[in-house]
Design a protein around this motif. Structure first.
Motif, PDB file in Angstrom:
ATOM      1  N   GLU A 145      47.394 -18.874  14.535  1.00  0.00           N
ATOM      2  CA  GLU A 145      48.312 -18.401  13.495  1.00  0.00           C
ATOM      3  C   GLU A 145      49.512 -19.339  13.487  1.00  0.00           C
ATOM      4  OE1 GLU A 145      49.214 -14.341  14.453  1.00  0.00           O
ATOM      5  OE2 GLU A 145      47.483 -13.619  13.336  1.00  0.00           O
ATOM      6  N   GLU A 166      53.100 -20.458  11.549  1.00  0.00           N
ATOM      7  CA  GLU A 166      54.151 -20.012  10.641  1.00  0.00           C
ATOM      8  C   GLU A 166      54.518 -21.134   9.681  1.00  0.00           C
ATOM      9  OE1 GLU A 166      57.599 -18.418  12.542  1.00  0.00           O
ATOM     10  OE2 GLU A 166      56.439 -16.989  13.720  1.00  0.00           O
ATOM     11  N   PRO A 187      56.415 -20.541   6.317  1.00  0.00           N
ATOM     12  CA  PRO A 187      57.012 -19.789   5.216  1.00  0.00           C
ATOM     13  C   PRO A 187      57.349 -20.687   4.031  1.00  0.00           C
ATOM     14  CG  PRO A 187      58.570 -20.044   7.021  1.00  0.00           C
ATOM     15  CD  PRO A 187      57.262 -20.587   7.495  1.00  0.00           C
ATOM     16  N   LYS A 212      52.823 -23.576   0.047  1.00  0.00           N
ATOM     17  CA  LYS A 212      51.645 -23.196  -0.726  1.00  0.00           C
ATOM     18  C   LYS A 212      50.404 -23.753  -0.046  1.00  0.00           C
ATOM     19  CE  LYS A 212      54.028 -23.016  -5.136  1.00  0.00           C
ATOM     20  NZ  LYS A 212      55.317 -23.642  -5.032  1.00  0.00           N
ATOM     21  N   SER A 272      48.561 -15.979   4.267  1.00  0.00           N
ATOM     22  CA  SER A 272      49.073 -14.691   3.856  1.00  0.00           C
ATOM     23  C   SER A 272      50.489 -14.506   4.396  1.00  0.00           C
ATOM     24  CB  SER A 272      48.161 -13.574   4.379  1.00  0.00           C
ATOM     25  OG  SER A 272      48.697 -12.316   4.067  1.00  0.00           O
ATOM     26  N   ASP A 273      51.424 -14.198   3.524  1.00  0.00           N
ATOM     27  CA  ASP A 273      52.820 -13.919   3.896  1.00  0.00           C
ATOM     28  C   ASP A 273      53.441 -15.037   4.734  1.00  0.00           C
ATOM     29  OD1 ASP A 273      52.730 -11.474   2.565  1.00  0.00           O
ATOM     30  OD2 ASP A 273      51.989 -10.417   4.338  1.00  0.00           O
ATOM     31  N   GLY A 274      53.144 -16.286   4.390  1.00  0.00           N
ATOM     32  CA  GLY A 274      53.740 -17.413   5.093  1.00  0.00           C
ATOM     33  C   GLY A 274      53.126 -17.726   6.433  1.00  0.00           C
TER      34      GLY A 274
END
Length: 165
Positions: free
Chosen positions: A68, A70, A72, A75, A133-135
């Motif tokens: 995962e 990050e 944010p 695109k 999803s969500d940054g």
């Protein structure tokens, strides 16, 4: 002639050693930003791209590795995910936004980023899945069949069959 020494009053903050409350990574980022600005103003044009590494978590289950990252405001079309053998490489760029007015302060990261990960086991590169999803970019890297743990059943044999054979 000696100069007078100015001593700070109070002292809760001054009692700590110098640098105690500072974040060295933030200071390093500020230094890199200032150096890039200096190079840009001296040479002109765009400063050389210095890739930074986004924050990430890597977990392992019995059948896959889960990453995962990050990102944010990025695109999915601006991200490239590649797998080569046991290495996973995520690259991309966060573009600077056009703003009206004077930017007084900016602490957001922009520019090229790169995240490299060498996985500890054999993986199935054909079945890698990536979702944004969500940054947060979530990548699932399945383990290869040979790398998956396998439970081996132990069978019982009677002593009479061992001695006759």
């Amino acid at each position: 002639m000696t100069m007078p020494v100015r001593r700070p009053r109070g002292g809760a903050v001054q009692d700590r050693p110098l640098g105690w409350a500072r974040d060295p990574l933030t200071q390093f980022d500020q230094l890199l930003g200032e150096m890039s600005g200096l190079i840009e103003s001296t040479v002109g044009g765009v400063a050389p791209a210095i890739a930074w590494t986004p924050l990430a978590d890597v977990t392992e289950s019995d059948d896959a590795f889960h990453v995962e990252i990050e990102l944010p405001g990025v695109k999915s079309k601006d991200i490239d995910v590649e797998a080569n053998g046991q290495e996973l490489v995520v690259t991309g760029e966060i573009k600077e936004k056009e703003r009206k007015g004077v930017l007084r302060r900016s602490t957001r990261r922009t520019g090229a980023f790169e995240y490299r990960l060498r996985l500890p086991g054999e993986v199935d590169t054909e079945k890698i899945n990536a979702q944004m999803s969500d940054g947060v970019l979530a990548i699932t890297v399945p383990k290869a069949e040979v790398a998956k743990p396998r439970h081996i059943e132990i069978s019982e044999t009677s002593e009479s069959t061992e001695s006759s054979g």
